[in-house]
Design a protein around this motif. Structure first.
Motif, PDB file in Angstrom:
ATOM      1  N   SER A  12     -55.795 -70.300  53.228  1.00 36.97           N
ATOM      2  CA  SER A  12     -55.445 -69.225  52.293  1.00 36.97           C
ATOM      3  C   SER A  12     -56.373 -69.244  51.082  1.00 36.97           C
ATOM      4  N   GLN A  13     -56.869 -70.406  50.727  1.00 40.34           N
ATOM      5  CA  GLN A  13     -57.798 -70.518  49.597  1.00 40.34           C
ATOM      6  C   GLN A  13     -59.057 -69.686  49.864  1.00 40.34           C
ATOM      7  N   PHE A  14     -59.595 -69.770  51.071  1.00 40.26           N
ATOM      8  CA  PHE A  14     -60.787 -68.988  51.419  1.00 40.26           C
ATOM      9  C   PHE A  14     -60.475 -67.495  51.385  1.00 40.26           C
ATOM     10  N   ILE A  15     -59.344 -67.114  51.963  1.00 42.54           N
ATOM     11  CA  ILE A  15     -58.969 -65.692  52.019  1.00 42.54           C
ATOM     12  C   ILE A  15     -58.812 -65.135  50.610  1.00 42.54           C
ATOM     13  N   GLU A  16     -58.184 -65.905  49.740  1.00 45.35           N
ATOM     14  CA  GLU A  16     -58.001 -65.472  48.358  1.00 45.35           C
ATOM     15  C   GLU A  16     -59.345 -65.332  47.631  1.00 45.35           C
ATOM     16  N   GLN A  17     -60.221 -66.302  47.819  1.00 47.97           N
ATOM     17  CA  GLN A  17     -61.530 -66.258  47.169  1.00 47.97           C
ATOM     18  C   GLN A  17     -62.365 -65.082  47.665  1.00 47.97           C
ATOM     19  N   GLU A  18     -62.329 -64.809  48.938  1.00 44.90           N
ATOM     20  CA  GLU A  18     -63.077 -63.679  49.498  1.00 44.90           C
ATOM     21  C   GLU A  18     -62.513 -62.351  48.982  1.00 44.90           C
ATOM     22  N   ALA A  19     -61.189 -62.276  48.871  1.00 42.55           N
ATOM     23  CA  ALA A  19     -60.572 -61.050  48.354  1.00 42.55           C
ATOM     24  C   ALA A  19     -61.002 -60.817  46.908  1.00 42.55           C
ATOM     25  N   LYS A  20     -61.085 -61.868  46.134  1.00 42.46           N
ATOM     26  CA  LYS A  20     -61.528 -61.737  44.743  1.00 42.46           C
ATOM     27  C   LYS A  20     -63.004 -61.353  44.667  1.00 42.46           C
ATOM     28  N   ASP A  21     -63.826 -62.056  45.426  1.00 46.39           N
ATOM     29  CA  ASP A  21     -65.275 -61.849  45.342  1.00 46.39           C
ATOM     30  C   ASP A  21     -65.716 -60.508  45.921  1.00 46.39           C
TER      31      ASP A  21
ATOM     32  N   LEU B  68     -63.612 -57.860  47.260  1.00 41.44           N
ATOM     33  CA  LEU B  68     -62.764 -56.680  47.086  1.00 41.44           C
ATOM     34  C   LEU B  68     -62.312 -56.485  45.647  1.00 41.44           C
ATOM     35  N   GLY B  69     -62.582 -57.469  44.789  1.00 38.04           N
ATOM     36  CA  GLY B  69     -62.195 -57.357  43.393  1.00 38.04           C
ATOM     37  C   GLY B  69     -60.709 -57.465  43.176  1.00 38.04           C
ATOM     38  N   MET B  70     -59.986 -58.051  44.078  1.00 36.26           N
ATOM     39  CA  MET B  70     -58.535 -58.169  43.962  1.00 36.26           C
ATOM     40  C   MET B  70     -58.177 -59.353  43.073  1.00 36.26           C
ATOM     41  N   ILE B  71     -57.005 -59.281  42.485  1.00 38.49           N
ATOM     42  CA  ILE B  71     -56.506 -60.383  41.670  1.00 38.49           C
ATOM     43  C   ILE B  71     -55.063 -60.679  42.061  1.00 38.49           C
ATOM     44  N   ASN B  72     -54.601 -61.849  41.692  1.00 40.36           N
ATOM     45  CA  ASN B  72     -53.199 -62.213  41.928  1.00 40.36           C
ATOM     46  C   ASN B  72     -52.318 -61.458  40.940  1.00 40.36           C
ATOM     47  N   PRO B  73     -51.057 -61.263  41.287  1.00 33.46           N
ATOM     48  CA  PRO B  73     -50.157 -60.546  40.379  1.00 33.46           C
ATOM     49  C   PRO B  73     -49.991 -61.245  39.028  1.00 33.46           C
ATOM     50  N   ASN B  74     -50.096 -62.546  38.969  1.00 38.66           N
ATOM     51  CA  ASN B  74     -49.901 -63.262  37.717  1.00 38.66           C
ATOM     52  C   ASN B  74     -51.200 -63.448  36.926  1.00 38.66           C
ATOM     53  N   GLU B  75     -52.291 -62.847  37.357  1.00 38.18           N
ATOM     54  CA  GLU B  75     -53.576 -62.964  36.662  1.00 38.18           C
ATOM     55  C   GLU B  75     -53.832 -61.714  35.822  1.00 38.18           C
ATOM     56  N   ILE B  76     -54.553 -61.899  34.750  1.00 36.11           N
ATOM     57  CA  ILE B  76     -54.920 -60.790  33.881  1.00 36.11           C
ATOM     58  C   ILE B  76     -56.416 -60.575  34.020  1.00 36.11           C
ATOM     59  N   LEU B  77     -56.817 -59.357  34.282  1.00 42.94           N
ATOM     60  CA  LEU B  77     -58.217 -59.024  34.448  1.00 42.94           C
ATOM     61  C   LEU B  77     -58.787 -58.610  33.106  1.00 42.94           C
ATOM     62  N   MET B  78     -59.797 -59.281  32.702  1.00 45.02           N
ATOM     63  CA  MET B  78     -60.442 -58.965  31.439  1.00 45.02           C
ATOM     64  C   MET B  78     -61.861 -58.524  31.720  1.00 45.02           C
TER      65      MET B  78
END
Length: 101
Positions: free
Chosen positions: A76-85, A87-97
């Motif tokens: 899941s760590q890889f999937i999350e990192q790829e989604a961020k890198d 697709l520009g996605m973030i977790n619900p508890n993260e704030i995008l600045m």
């Protein structure tokens, strides 16, 4: 006549011995060259074997790296990192600045 036959036999014996010695010497020379040729082939084969063993070790190392990468890709760590890198996605508890330009 007996003396003549003995001399003749002696010359024939010497010629026979000389012929046998020449044949034996020729065989020794031929066998020597063949031995050198076989030793050279043996050295060549040993070098090829060493090169193939090095290549095998490299390929086994590469296969191990690929197995590790395959295991990492399924986390899941890889999937999350790829989604961020990608697709520009973030977790619900993260704030995008975003930086101001």
């Amino acid at each position: 006549m007996l003396i003549y036959q003995r001399k003749r036999r002696g010359k024939q014996n010497r010629l026979s011995r000389l012929a046998i010695a020449l044949v034996a010497a020729a065989l020794v020379v031929v066998l020597g060259f063949q031995t050198l040729k076989l030793q050279q082939k043996d050295n060549d084969y040993r070098q090829r074997l060493a090169a193939v063993e090095r290549q095998l070790a490299e390929e086994e190392s590469r296969a191990e790296d690929l197995r590790e990468r395959q295991d990492y890709v399924q986390t899941s760590q890889f999937i999350e990192q790829e989604a961020k890198d990608k697709l520009g996605m973030i977790n619900p508890n993260e704030i995008l600045m975003k930086p101001e330009n």
